[in-house]
Design an enzyme around this catalytic site. Structure first.
Site, PDB file in Angstrom:
ATOM      1  N   ILE A  99       1.030  -1.088   0.031  1.00  0.00           N
ATOM      2  CA  ILE A  99       0.090   0.019  -0.060  1.00  0.00           C
ATOM      3  C   ILE A  99       0.922   1.359   0.015  1.00  0.00           C
ATOM      4  O   ILE A  99       1.460   1.589   0.956  1.00  0.00           O
ATOM      5  CB  ILE A  99      -0.967  -0.081   1.172  1.00  0.00           C
ATOM      6  N   GLY A 111      -4.455   6.621   2.029  1.00  0.00           N
ATOM      7  CA  GLY A 111      -4.266   5.290   2.656  1.00  0.00           C
ATOM      8  C   GLY A 111      -5.515   4.783   3.532  1.00  0.00           C
ATOM      9  O   GLY A 111      -5.605   3.653   3.399  1.00  0.00           O
ATOM     10  N   ASN A 138       9.333   1.315  10.923  1.00  0.00           N
ATOM     11  CA  ASN A 138       8.626   2.212  10.089  1.00  0.00           C
ATOM     12  C   ASN A 138       7.495   2.673  11.143  1.00  0.00           C
ATOM     13  O   ASN A 138       6.104   2.265  10.859  1.00  0.00           O
ATOM     14  CB  ASN A 138       7.728   1.687   9.003  1.00  0.00           C
ATOM     15  N   TYR A 145      -1.626   1.898  10.660  1.00  0.00           N
ATOM     16  CA  TYR A 145      -2.420   0.475  10.920  1.00  0.00           C
ATOM     17  C   TYR A 145      -3.179   0.462  12.538  1.00  0.00           C
ATOM     18  O   TYR A 145      -4.339  -0.084  12.161  1.00  0.00           O
ATOM     19  CB  TYR A 145      -1.625  -0.579  10.764  1.00  0.00           C
TER      20      TYR A 145
END
Length: 182
Positions: A99, A111, A138, A145
Site C-alpha cells: 500500500i 491510505g 516504520n 495501521y
C-alpha cells in the site's frame, strides 16, 4: 469504484509499465534514505522487473488497484488471496502486500480509503481477517495501521539486499456481516 475522494481502479496486464514505474518510485522514495543504496538496488533488481510485475498482475489471486484523484494516479494497493499470500495462504484472509501513496499526496486520506476499500472487499467475500507485514522501524506506518484497528500478532524476517530486517505482522478481524436469525 469511488471511495471517499478517490476512484479505485483495478489494474490489468496492460497497466504493467505504469505499475512498475510507480512501484520503483514509491519504494525508493520511502526506503531509499533509510537503507544502504546497495541493499535497495539489490532488492529492486529482483522485485521491480517487467517480468516480475507481469507475473504478479497475471496471478488470479493477486489484485492491484490504483488510487486516482482528479485523473492522476496517486498510489497503489496490492491484495493477495489464498495461495498468493506471502505467508499463511489462509483462504479466510486477505493480505495487504503493498500500500503506497506518492509523497506529494500524503495527508489526503488516500491510505485510509485503501484500508476502507480492503475491509469492504474482505467483508464482501466473508473473510475473517486482513493481515499485512510492516517494517519494525516504520513507526508512522505502524501507527497508521493501529489507528485502523490492526494489531501485531507475529513477525518475520525480510531480506533487503544483504540486510536482514524484521517485519511486524499485523491483522484486523472482519466483523461478521451475517444477520441475526429471526
Amino acid at each position: 469504484m469511488t471511495i471517499g475522494t478517490i476512484t479505485i481502479q483495478k489494474l490489468a496486464l496492460a497497466d504493467a509499465d505504469v505499475l512498475l514505474a510507480l512501484s520503483k518510485k514509491t519504494f525508493f522514495d520511502f526506503f531509499g534514505h533509510l537503507n544502504k543504496p546497495e541493499d535497495i538496488e539489490a532488492y529492486a533488481s529482483v522485485a521491480f522487473t517487467p517480468q516480475k510485475i507481469q507475473a504478479e498482475l497475471s496471478n488470479p489471486n493477486s489484485h492491484f488497484y490504483f488510487a486516482i484523484s482528479n485523473g492522476e494516479i496517486t498510489g497503489y494497493l496490492k491484495l493477495n488471496y489464498g495461495p498468493a499470500q506471502t505467508e499463511f495462504q489462509d483462504p479466510n484472509a486477505v493480505e495487504i502486500e503493498r500500500i503506497y501513496v506518492l509523497a506529494e499526496h500524503h495527508g489526503k486520506k488516500i491510505g485510509h480509503q485503501f484500508i476502507d476499500f480492503t475491509l469492504k472487499e474482505a467483508a464482501g467475500k466473508n473473510l475473517q481477517y486482513v493481515w499485512l507485514g510492516v517494517w519494525e522501524h516504520n513507526q508512522k506506518a505502524i501507527a497508521f495501521y493501529e489507528k485502523h484497528g490492526f494489531e501485531v500478532f507475529s513477525s518475520h524476517e525480510f531480506v533487503l539486499g544483504s540486510d536482514k530486517q524484521t517485519d511486524l505482522l499485523m491483522r484486523k478481524a472482519i466483523l461478521s456481516s451475517s444477520k441475526p436469525k429471526a
